[in-house]
Design a protein around this motif. Structure first.
Motif, PDB file in Angstrom:
ATOM      1  N   ALA A 194     129.103  35.394   3.911  1.00 32.44           N
ATOM      2  CA  ALA A 194     127.803  35.484   3.244  1.00 32.44           C
ATOM      3  C   ALA A 194     127.701  34.468   2.108  1.00 32.44           C
ATOM      4  CB  ALA A 194     127.590  36.897   2.716  1.00 32.44           C
ATOM      5  N   SER A 195     128.759  34.357   1.309  1.00 35.81           N
ATOM      6  CA  SER A 195     128.740  33.415   0.191  1.00 35.81           C
ATOM      7  C   SER A 195     128.651  31.981   0.677  1.00 35.81           C
ATOM      8  CB  SER A 195     129.998  33.590  -0.672  1.00 35.81           C
ATOM      9  OG  SER A 195     130.043  34.877  -1.244  1.00 35.81           O
ATOM     10  N   LEU A 196     129.377  31.678   1.742  1.00 34.97           N
ATOM     11  CA  LEU A 196     129.369  30.310   2.250  1.00 34.97           C
ATOM     12  C   LEU A 196     127.991  29.935   2.787  1.00 34.97           C
ATOM     13  CD1 LEU A 196     131.013  27.773   2.730  1.00 34.97           C
ATOM     14  CD2 LEU A 196     131.748  28.714   4.931  1.00 34.97           C
ATOM     15  N   ARG A 197     127.348  30.858   3.467  1.00 31.17           N
ATOM     16  CA  ARG A 197     125.995  30.581   3.966  1.00 31.17           C
ATOM     17  C   ARG A 197     125.031  30.302   2.808  1.00 31.17           C
ATOM     18  NH1 ARG A 197     124.045  32.225   9.033  1.00 31.17           N
ATOM     19  NH2 ARG A 197     125.709  32.636  10.539  1.00 31.17           N
ATOM     20  N   LYS A 198     125.173  31.048   1.718  1.00 32.03           N
ATOM     21  CA  LYS A 198     124.314  30.811   0.552  1.00 32.03           C
ATOM     22  C   LYS A 198     124.569  29.427  -0.042  1.00 32.03           C
ATOM     23  CE  LYS A 198     123.788  35.659  -0.882  1.00 32.03           C
ATOM     24  NZ  LYS A 198     124.144  36.667  -1.921  1.00 32.03           N
ATOM     25  N   GLU A 199     125.833  29.035  -0.084  1.00 33.78           N
ATOM     26  CA  GLU A 199     126.178  27.727  -0.629  1.00 33.78           C
ATOM     27  C   GLU A 199     125.607  26.611   0.252  1.00 33.78           C
ATOM     28  OE1 GLU A 199     128.090  27.081  -3.669  1.00 33.78           O
ATOM     29  OE2 GLU A 199     127.265  29.095  -3.815  1.00 33.78           O
ATOM     30  N   ILE A 200     125.702  26.784   1.561  1.00 31.34           N
ATOM     31  CA  ILE A 200     125.145  25.780   2.482  1.00 31.34           C
ATOM     32  C   ILE A 200     123.636  25.713   2.335  1.00 31.34           C
ATOM     33  CG2 ILE A 200     124.802  25.198   4.921  1.00 31.34           C
ATOM     34  CD1 ILE A 200     127.592  26.429   5.447  1.00 31.34           C
ATOM     35  N   ALA A 201     123.007  26.884   2.208  1.00 29.71           N
ATOM     36  CA  ALA A 201     121.548  26.924   2.082  1.00 29.71           C
ATOM     37  C   ALA A 201     121.082  26.208   0.819  1.00 29.71           C
ATOM     38  CB  ALA A 201     121.062  28.371   2.082  1.00 29.71           C
ATOM     39  N   LYS A 202     121.898  26.230  -0.247  1.00 25.39           N
ATOM     40  CA  LYS A 202     121.538  25.501  -1.470  1.00 25.39           C
ATOM     41  C   LYS A 202     121.432  24.008  -1.204  1.00 25.39           C
ATOM     42  CE  LYS A 202     124.718  26.583  -4.391  1.00 25.39           C
ATOM     43  NZ  LYS A 202     125.555  26.826  -5.591  1.00 25.39           N
ATOM     44  N   LEU A 203     122.258  23.506  -0.285  1.00 31.74           N
ATOM     45  CA  LEU A 203     122.240  22.078   0.024  1.00 31.74           C
ATOM     46  C   LEU A 203     121.176  21.741   1.067  1.00 31.74           C
ATOM     47  CD1 LEU A 203     126.095  21.358   0.194  1.00 31.74           C
ATOM     48  CD2 LEU A 203     124.549  21.100  -1.757  1.00 31.74           C
ATOM     49  N   ASN A 204     121.130  22.552   2.125  1.00 31.40           N
ATOM     50  CA  ASN A 204     120.134  22.334   3.186  1.00 31.40           C
ATOM     51  C   ASN A 204     120.123  23.549   4.104  1.00 31.40           C
ATOM     52  OD1 ASN A 204     118.365  21.419   5.110  1.00 31.40           O
ATOM     53  ND2 ASN A 204     119.743  19.888   5.979  1.00 31.40           N
ATOM     54  N   PRO A 205     119.112  24.411   4.002  1.00 31.87           N
ATOM     55  CA  PRO A 205     119.082  25.624   4.837  1.00 31.87           C
ATOM     56  C   PRO A 205     119.202  25.339   6.326  1.00 31.87           C
ATOM     57  CG  PRO A 205     117.382  25.710   3.141  1.00 31.87           C
ATOM     58  CD  PRO A 205     117.953  24.326   3.099  1.00 31.87           C
ATOM     59  N   ALA A 206     118.676  24.190   6.751  1.00 29.94           N
ATOM     60  CA  ALA A 206     118.718  23.862   8.179  1.00 29.94           C
ATOM     61  C   ALA A 206     120.131  23.603   8.686  1.00 29.94           C
ATOM     62  CB  ALA A 206     117.836  22.644   8.455  1.00 29.94           C
ATOM     63  N   ASP A 207     121.061  23.364   7.757  1.00 26.76           N
ATOM     64  CA  ASP A 207     122.428  23.047   8.164  1.00 26.76           C
ATOM     65  C   ASP A 207     123.282  24.279   8.443  1.00 26.76           C
ATOM     66  OD1 ASP A 207     122.366  20.294   8.305  1.00 26.76           O
ATOM     67  OD2 ASP A 207     122.889  19.988   6.198  1.00 26.76           O
ATOM     68  N   ILE A 208     122.755  25.472   8.211  1.00 22.98           N
ATOM     69  CA  ILE A 208     123.546  26.673   8.498  1.00 22.98           C
ATOM     70  C   ILE A 208     123.899  26.735   9.986  1.00 22.98           C
ATOM     71  CG2 ILE A 208     123.517  29.193   8.568  1.00 22.98           C
ATOM     72  CD1 ILE A 208     121.897  29.145   5.987  1.00 22.98           C
ATOM     73  N   ALA A 209     122.920  26.468  10.832  1.00 24.53           N
ATOM     74  CA  ALA A 209     123.177  26.484  12.280  1.00 24.53           C
ATOM     75  C   ALA A 209     124.148  25.373  12.661  1.00 24.53           C
ATOM     76  CB  ALA A 209     121.860  26.333  13.042  1.00 24.53           C
ATOM     77  N   GLY A 210     123.989  24.202  12.041  1.00 22.31           N
ATOM     78  CA  GLY A 210     124.907  23.104  12.321  1.00 22.31           C
ATOM     79  C   GLY A 210     126.332  23.425  11.895  1.00 22.31           C
ATOM     80  N   TYR A 211     126.460  24.123  10.778  1.00 22.23           N
ATOM     81  CA  TYR A 211     127.793  24.516  10.336  1.00 22.23           C
ATOM     82  C   TYR A 211     128.446  25.438  11.357  1.00 22.23           C
ATOM     83  CZ  TYR A 211     131.498  27.101   8.129  1.00 22.23           C
ATOM     84  OH  TYR A 211     132.702  27.704   7.896  1.00 22.23           O
ATOM     85  N   GLU A 212     127.679  26.357  11.919  1.00 24.51           N
ATOM     86  CA  GLU A 212     128.234  27.271  12.921  1.00 24.51           C
ATOM     87  C   GLU A 212     128.762  26.488  14.127  1.00 24.51           C
ATOM     88  OE1 GLU A 212     128.786  30.378  12.550  1.00 24.51           O
ATOM     89  OE2 GLU A 212     127.728  30.626  10.645  1.00 24.51           O
ATOM     90  N   ARG A 213     128.049  25.437  14.525  1.00 21.55           N
ATOM     91  CA  ARG A 213     128.529  24.611  15.641  1.00 21.55           C
ATOM     92  C   ARG A 213     129.779  23.827  15.233  1.00 21.55           C
ATOM     93  NH1 ARG A 213     122.955  23.717  15.941  1.00 21.55           N
ATOM     94  NH2 ARG A 213     123.171  21.582  15.125  1.00 21.55           N
ATOM     95  N   PHE A 214     129.814  23.373  13.977  1.00 26.46           N
ATOM     96  CA  PHE A 214     131.010  22.683  13.503  1.00 26.46           C
ATOM     97  C   PHE A 214     132.212  23.627  13.502  1.00 26.46           C
ATOM     98  CE2 PHE A 214     133.815  22.005   9.793  1.00 26.46           C
ATOM     99  CZ  PHE A 214     134.447  20.852  10.224  1.00 26.46           C
ATOM    100  N   LEU A 215     131.994  24.875  13.083  1.00 27.26           N
ATOM    101  CA  LEU A 215     133.080  25.846  13.061  1.00 27.26           C
ATOM    102  C   LEU A 215     133.622  26.082  14.467  1.00 27.26           C
ATOM    103  CD1 LEU A 215     134.871  27.865  11.603  1.00 27.26           C
ATOM    104  CD2 LEU A 215     133.006  29.538  11.782  1.00 27.26           C
TER     105      LEU A 215
END
Length: 493
Positions: free
Chosen positions: A104-125
């Motif tokens: 949850a915390s990591l998603r909030k941190e990513i959203a601070k930079l670019n909310p659209a990148d949350i889905a991209g982060y999941e693919r990177f993971l």
């Protein structure tokens, strides 16, 4: 009873020693310096404890295995403390990103930079999980002694586009430049350039996410002393303060070692945890094999060096976490200066280590221990006089910390000193002052890296950052597992 000598009491050498001694091979570790640890050295000054590094412990299970081999518990000798956040990333514009494995915390941190990148982060993971399985779980402790082993691994490497850089892979998933930096900087912790290190090194993200980031209470030196305790309780011998000057050979066999003091002894197997160039060029310098390998290694790409400022200061700093990355104004350009151009740039990125936030006992009451680390070109690319440049560069680094974190740092400093590329070269026999041995590129990994067993001298082995799989605590501990397997099998034949 079979016997083995290990040159160098770094973490890789000690891990190998524990494995060999627990297998019934009488093992002697010979260390040049007055303390064990290698790069994980320690200084005590004015009541402060300063770890030389490494200070980021991941995959604690690989360490715990060294005790479980004989039914012991690592907790008998080492207390590991979790670190959270893993790192706080800070940019010059004031942006901060707390990097952890809390979903949850990591998603909030990513959203601070670019909310659209949350889905991209999941693919990177998902990508990082795949390369972790292939590159670390399956191959991390597999010795690559012949090219056929590399060929068998090739399909998996190709499936994950191992020829692409970590930064390129990350960029294909996320758009925020800051997030790209946040997800690719990890290769710097093992000496790799995010712009050229193979995408396989994205496995570090998965390694941290699953296993966490840890710190040994009392410092990394306490991990080293714990490993020594386990080795010696098994009956192993540690010889300190006596540098090996020659690996003695007869034909295609290593027969033993000779030290500066004149001590020499015969062994059934010899393993080196020393710098690989030093091992071949110097310790085997009278042999054709040593000379030829030294020439071959000189043509390879070596990781950068480091400039580290250690300082103990008055006051405590609950707002500064254990690990911080202070990014500079440039990322790719700075990396080009360090890895390619050999330039000591005006700007820099810093890794800031603040162990007293986790263990206040590493400083006197009401004080704090820190170090600030800047990657710099190795001596082959930047052959400057660090005796002259070092004090100036140290002040520039303190200026940056003063500007961004501790405004009155100069008035608070109780003790400070720095460690430069020339110190790596002098204290550790590190070729060109490299802090991580060979640069971890695709063409210097696995079979292309120094083999865990020499191809010509059949009872000579290597462990540590210069051999497969590479630098970092999990890397050198995995190398110990690979090398131990070879030695144990060979000595039982």
């Amino acid at each position: 009873m079979k016997t083995a000598a290990i040159i160098g009491a770094g973490i890789g050498g000690l891990a190998l020693a524990i494995r060999l001694q627990s297998a019934g091979i009488t093992t002697t570790v010979v260390e040049a310096r007055d303390r064990p640890g290698g790069r994980a050295y320690v200084w005590e000054k004015d009541g402060f404890t300063f770890d030389a590094g490494p200070t980021v412990i991941t995959d604690p299970a690989c360490l715990a295995d060294l005790w479980r081999l004989t039914g012991h518990d690592m907790a008998e000798d080492v207390a590991l403390e979790p670190v959270s956040p893993f790192y706080r990333l800070n940019w010059p514009d004031g942006t901060q990103f707390d990097y952890s494995n809390d979903e949850a915390s990591l998603r909030k941190e990513i959203a601070k930079l670019n909310p659209a990148d949350i889905a991209g982060y999941e693919r990177f993971l998902e990508y990082a999980s795949g390369v972790y399985e292939e590159g670390y779980v399956k191959l991390g402790a597999t010795p690559f002694l012949n090219f056929s082993t590399m060929i068998r691994a090739a399909p998996a490497l190709a499936r994950y586009q191992a020829w692409r850089s970590v930064y390129s892979i990350v960029s294909s998933f996320v758009k925020s430049e800051k997030l790209r930096e946040a997800l690719s900087f990890h290769t710097l912790l093992v000496g790799g350039n995010p712009m050229t290190a193979s995408g396989i090194y994205a496995l570090i993200h998965k390694l941290e996410r699953d296993g966490g980031v840890w710190f040994a209470r009392g410092g990394t030196n306490k991990l080293v002393s714990g490993m020594v305790a386990q080795f010696e309780r098994l009956g192993g011998t540690l010889r300190l303060g006596d540098p090996v000057e020659e690996i003695e050979t007869l034909g295609n066999r290593a027969t033993g070692v000779r030290t500066r003091s004149g001590w020499s002894e015969k062994f059934d197997a010899v393993a080196s945890n020393a710098d690989i160039m030093h091992s071949y060029r110097d310790l085997l310098g009278t042999t054709i094999r040593g000379q030829r390998q030294g020439e071959a290694l000189a043509r390879k790409r070596w990781s950068p060096s480091l400039f580290v400022v250690h300082f103990g200061i008055k006051g405590t700093w609950p707002g500064i976490p254990h690990h911080m990355i202070l990014f500079g104004p440039r990322y790719k350009g700075l990396l080009q200066d360090i890895y390619g151009h050999g330039v000591l740039a005006r700007d820099f990125s810093l890794y800031l280590h603040h162990p007293t936030i986790t263990d206040p006992g590493m400083a006197p009451d009401g004080h704090s221990t820190f170090y600030a680390l800047a990657p710099v070109p190795h001596l082959g690319k930047l052959p400057i006089d660090w005796d002259d440049v070092g004090p100036v560069y140290k002040e520039r680094i303190l200026d940056e910390i003063e500007r961004r974190l501790i405004p009155d740092i100069r008035s608070r400093i109780v003790t400070s000193f720095h460690y430069a590329p020339t110190d790596f070269a002098h204290d550790l026999n590190a070729h060109l002052g490299s802090a991580f041995s060979l640069e971890p590129t695709l063409t210097q990994s696995a079979w292309f890296r120094t083999h865990n067993r020499d191809d010509m001298i059949h009872n000579l082995y290597f462990v540590g950052a210069g051999t497969h799989p590479g630098a970092g605590i999990p890397g050198v501990v995995a190398s110990a597992k690979a090398t131990a397997g070879l030695i144990i099998e060979d000595l039982r034949l």
